[in-house]
Motif scaffolding. Structure first.
Motif, PDB file in Angstrom:
ATOM      1  N   LYS A  80     128.812  43.763  89.134  1.00  0.00           N
ATOM      2  CA  LYS A  80     129.894  44.734  88.920  1.00  0.00           C
ATOM      3  C   LYS A  80     130.332  44.727  87.457  1.00  0.00           C
ATOM      4  O   LYS A  80     130.537  45.773  86.856  1.00  0.00           O
ATOM      5  N   LEU A  81     130.488  43.531  86.895  1.00  0.00           N
ATOM      6  CA  LEU A  81     130.929  43.391  85.509  1.00  0.00           C
ATOM      7  C   LEU A  81     129.891  43.960  84.543  1.00  0.00           C
ATOM      8  O   LEU A  81     130.244  44.659  83.587  1.00  0.00           O
ATOM      9  N   GLU A  82     128.612  43.697  84.802  1.00  0.00           N
ATOM     10  CA  GLU A  82     127.558  44.238  83.941  1.00  0.00           C
ATOM     11  C   GLU A  82     127.573  45.766  83.955  1.00  0.00           C
ATOM     12  O   GLU A  82     127.451  46.408  82.915  1.00  0.00           O
ATOM     13  N   ARG A  83     127.738  46.335  85.134  1.00  0.00           N
ATOM     14  CA  ARG A  83     127.783  47.807  85.244  1.00  0.00           C
ATOM     15  C   ARG A  83     129.007  48.377  84.544  1.00  0.00           C
ATOM     16  O   ARG A  83     128.930  49.405  83.880  1.00  0.00           O
ATOM     17  N   ALA A  84     130.138  47.714  84.709  1.00  0.00           N
ATOM     18  CA  ALA A  84     131.363  48.170  84.046  1.00  0.00           C
ATOM     19  C   ALA A  84     131.218  48.100  82.537  1.00  0.00           C
ATOM     20  O   ALA A  84     131.630  49.026  81.816  1.00  0.00           O
ATOM     21  N   PHE A  85     130.632  47.021  82.033  1.00  0.00           N
ATOM     22  CA  PHE A  85     130.425  46.882  80.598  1.00  0.00           C
ATOM     23  C   PHE A  85     129.538  48.012  80.082  1.00  0.00           C
ATOM     24  O   PHE A  85     129.825  48.632  79.051  1.00  0.00           O
ATOM     25  N   ALA A  86     128.450  48.293  80.792  1.00  0.00           N
ATOM     26  CA  ALA A  86     127.550  49.374  80.395  1.00  0.00           C
ATOM     27  C   ALA A  86     128.273  50.721  80.401  1.00  0.00           C
ATOM     28  O   ALA A  86     128.100  51.542  79.493  1.00  0.00           O
ATOM     29  N   THR A  87     129.111  50.939  81.410  1.00  0.00           N
ATOM     30  CA  THR A  87     129.866  52.190  81.504  1.00  0.00           C
ATOM     31  C   THR A  87     130.841  52.336  80.337  1.00  0.00           C
ATOM     32  O   THR A  87     130.943  53.406  79.730  1.00  0.00           O
ATOM     33  N   PHE A  88     131.553  51.260  80.020  1.00  0.00           N
ATOM     34  CA  PHE A  88     132.481  51.317  78.891  1.00  0.00           C
ATOM     35  C   PHE A  88     131.733  51.558  77.584  1.00  0.00           C
ATOM     36  O   PHE A  88     132.174  52.312  76.723  1.00  0.00           O
ATOM     37  N   GLN A  89     130.585  50.933  77.426  1.00  0.00           N
ATOM     38  CA  GLN A  89     129.813  51.127  76.199  1.00  0.00           C
ATOM     39  C   GLN A  89     129.344  52.578  76.091  1.00  0.00           C
ATOM     40  O   GLN A  89     129.429  53.188  75.017  1.00  0.00           O
ATOM     41  N   LYS A  90     128.870  53.157  77.194  1.00  0.00           N
ATOM     42  CA  LYS A  90     128.471  54.569  77.191  1.00  0.00           C
ATOM     43  C   LYS A  90     129.651  55.465  76.839  1.00  0.00           C
ATOM     44  O   LYS A  90     129.507  56.444  76.108  1.00  0.00           O
ATOM     45  N   ARG A  91     130.828  55.120  77.363  1.00  0.00           N
ATOM     46  CA  ARG A  91     132.011  55.926  77.071  1.00  0.00           C
ATOM     47  C   ARG A  91     132.367  55.862  75.592  1.00  0.00           C
ATOM     48  O   ARG A  91     132.713  56.869  74.985  1.00  0.00           O
ATOM     49  N   ILE A  92     132.297  54.688  74.999  1.00  0.00           N
ATOM     50  CA  ILE A  92     132.587  54.551  73.569  1.00  0.00           C
ATOM     51  C   ILE A  92     131.611  55.397  72.763  1.00  0.00           C
ATOM     52  O   ILE A  92     132.016  56.153  71.863  1.00  0.00           O
ATOM     53  N   LEU A  93     130.322  55.292  73.071  1.00  0.00           N
ATOM     54  CA  LEU A  93     129.325  56.084  72.349  1.00  0.00           C
ATOM     55  C   LEU A  93     129.548  57.575  72.549  1.00  0.00           C
ATOM     56  O   LEU A  93     129.397  58.367  71.617  1.00  0.00           O
ATOM     57  N   SER A  94     129.912  57.957  73.759  1.00  0.00           N
ATOM     58  CA  SER A  94     130.206  59.356  74.038  1.00  0.00           C
ATOM     59  C   SER A  94     131.367  59.852  73.184  1.00  0.00           C
ATOM     60  O   SER A  94     131.303  60.928  72.588  1.00  0.00           O
ATOM     61  N   ASN A  95     132.432  59.051  73.110  1.00  0.00           N
ATOM     62  CA  ASN A  95     133.592  59.459  72.311  1.00  0.00           C
ATOM     63  C   ASN A  95     133.260  59.552  70.829  1.00  0.00           C
ATOM     64  O   ASN A  95     133.845  60.355  70.111  1.00  0.00           O
ATOM     65  N   LEU A  96     132.325  58.742  70.369  1.00  0.00           N
ATOM     66  CA  LEU A  96     131.947  58.763  68.956  1.00  0.00           C
ATOM     67  C   LEU A  96     130.982  59.901  68.630  1.00  0.00           C
ATOM     68  O   LEU A  96     131.025  60.454  67.539  1.00  0.00           O
TER      69      LEU A  96
END
Length: 193
Positions: free
Chosen positions: A130-146
């Motif tokens: 769960k934590l690995e998936r959440a981390f990946a999701t947050f990283q994708k969101r950061i890249l998306s916002n940038l």
């Protein structure tokens, strides 16, 4: 305490437990029923709990030095929410968590999770994934916002949270996307054409 085995099955999908394990799990979770507008966590609080959302909608947000809100996460059915930076570092919260709808939650303390890890090792793996998936999701969101234009971020948002727009205010969505409510309105008009 969890009094219903079906809740345990919902929280830990794809895992099977014997009766002793069910008793251990039930003993470390606490059921919370919260009303819309309830603040579960304030910035600067000590964070020692994570929340599983059985139903309802919550949001985690940060208020910057200028008083502007930045929505970091929405939490909907079958999601987990907390201030993870503080939870894992044993520091004070930088986020506030608010119920956007009446919600039923199951909370677990850090000590409760550690107990589950020690006594039921397959739960350790469950939370790690769960934590690995959440981390990946947050990283994708950061890249998306940038990197992505606002319209693409909005499309990603409605894909991730397909029914949430009926439940949350426009300024919450705009703060999640890093845009103004006026920009959100323009994007919606453009997409409706």
């Amino acid at each position: 305490m969890i009094s219903n085995n079906s809740v345990i099955k919902e929280i830990f999908k794809d895992l099977n437990f014997n009766n002793d394990e069910i008793k251990i799990i039930a003993s470390v979770f606490k059921k919370l029923t919260v009303k819309k507008g309830t603040i579960l966590l304030n910035a600067n609080d000590i964070v020692d709990k994570q929340y599983y959302i059985l139903n309802g909608c919550l949001r985690a947000f940060h208020i910057d030095a200028h008083g502007k809100e930045h929505t970091i996460q929405f939490g909907v059915k079958d999601w987990w929410i907390s201030d993870y930076t503080a939870f894992f570092s044993e520091g004070k919260a930088i986020l506030t968590i608010e119920a956007l709808q009446d919600s039923t939650l199951y909370c677990i303390s850090k000590e409760g999770k550690d107990e589950l890890y020690d006594r039921i090792p397959k739960i350790d793996k469950f939370f790690r994934i769960k934590l690995e998936r959440a981390f990946a999701t947050f990283q994708k969101r950061i890249l998306s916002n940038l990197a992505k234009p606002a319209i693409e971020r909005y499309i990603d948002f409605i894909t991730t949270y397909p029914n949430i727009e009926k439940s949350v205010k426009n300024y919450h969505i705009a703060s999640y996307l890093g845009i103004t409510t006026e920009s959100l309105s323009r994007i919606r008009k453009e997409l409706s054409k």
